[in-house]
Design a protein around this motif. Sequence first.
Motif, mmCIF file in Angstrom:
data_model
loop_
_atom_site.group_PDB
_atom_site.id
_atom_site.type_symbol
_atom_site.label_atom_id
_atom_site.label_comp_id
_atom_site.label_asym_id
_atom_site.label_seq_id
_atom_site.Cartn_x
_atom_site.Cartn_y
_atom_site.Cartn_z
ATOM 1 N N UNK A 57 4.135 11.452 -10.235
ATOM 2 C CA UNK A 57 4.123 10.994 -8.850
ATOM 3 C C UNK A 57 2.795 11.396 -8.229
ATOM 4 N N UNK A 58 2.031 10.399 -7.839
ATOM 5 C CA UNK A 58 0.699 10.638 -7.306
ATOM 6 C C UNK A 58 0.627 10.060 -5.901
ATOM 7 N N UNK A 59 0.048 10.824 -4.995
ATOM 8 C CA UNK A 59 -0.192 10.334 -3.644
ATOM 9 C C UNK A 59 -1.679 10.444 -3.367
ATOM 10 N N UNK A 97 11.716 2.274 -10.475
ATOM 11 C CA UNK A 97 11.666 2.107 -11.922
ATOM 12 C C UNK A 97 10.344 1.687 -12.504
ATOM 13 N N UNK A 98 9.284 1.616 -11.704
ATOM 14 C CA UNK A 98 8.005 1.158 -12.255
ATOM 15 C C UNK A 98 6.910 2.215 -12.181
ATOM 16 N N UNK A 103 1.336 5.901 -4.360
ATOM 17 C CA UNK A 103 1.199 5.571 -2.942
ATOM 18 C C UNK A 103 -0.143 6.001 -2.372
ATOM 19 N N UNK A 104 -0.612 5.210 -1.404
ATOM 20 C CA UNK A 104 -1.754 5.553 -0.560
ATOM 21 C C UNK A 104 -1.191 5.914 0.802
ATOM 22 N N UNK A 153 0.646 1.366 -4.694
ATOM 23 C CA UNK A 153 -0.386 0.990 -5.652
ATOM 24 C C UNK A 153 0.209 1.124 -7.040
ATOM 25 N N UNK A 154 -0.167 0.210 -7.901
ATOM 26 C CA UNK A 154 0.355 0.234 -9.255
ATOM 27 C C UNK A 154 -0.203 1.412 -10.026
ATOM 28 N N UNK A 155 0.496 1.770 -11.067
ATOM 29 C CA UNK A 155 0.100 2.873 -11.937
ATOM 30 C C UNK A 155 -1.285 2.602 -12.511
ATOM 31 N N UNK A 156 -2.111 3.624 -12.536
ATOM 32 C CA UNK A 156 -3.492 3.480 -12.986
ATOM 33 C C UNK A 156 -3.595 3.036 -14.436
ATOM 34 N N UNK A 157 -2.686 3.484 -15.274
ATOM 35 C CA UNK A 157 -2.761 3.179 -16.698
ATOM 36 C C UNK A 157 -1.711 2.159 -17.113
#
Length: 154
Positions: A137-139, A96-97, A101-102, A113-117
Amino acid sequence: MTATAPIASSSGEHPTPREQLRTAGLRVTTGRLTVLGVVARQPHIPADTVFRSVRETLPGTSVQAVYNVLGDLTRAGLLRRIEPAGSPALYERRVGDNHHHLVCRSCGAVEDIDCAVGETPCLVPSQSHGFAIDEAEVTFWGLCPTCSAATSTD
């Protein structure tokens, strides 16, 4: 995945797994509680490892039962399923946040890792094609510190 809003516990603190299951409309079962506990202790865990851990506590549990529970908990928003390329699906309790991920290219270690923005979604695509976008969704891929150190000493 549908993001779930945090649920308030009757005590005002973080809700218990039992409360989370009830709020999600799921029956409280030993299997569901055990899977939630396993994934809470080992974030980014593949289903086969969940199964082996559950079998230590509940020896009669089948692989299919664990997959069913993982699916139920994911659909209910109590687990998040991620699928880094080249590895099995992984499960985590952080939901929900809209975090990312790295992933280490060498050993497969995964870190949150938290959302960039800080907004949902974090990224805005150049075109939406009419979609109502609610999540990104970013990896990020690279080498973890241990694998980086090993590479530099070779």
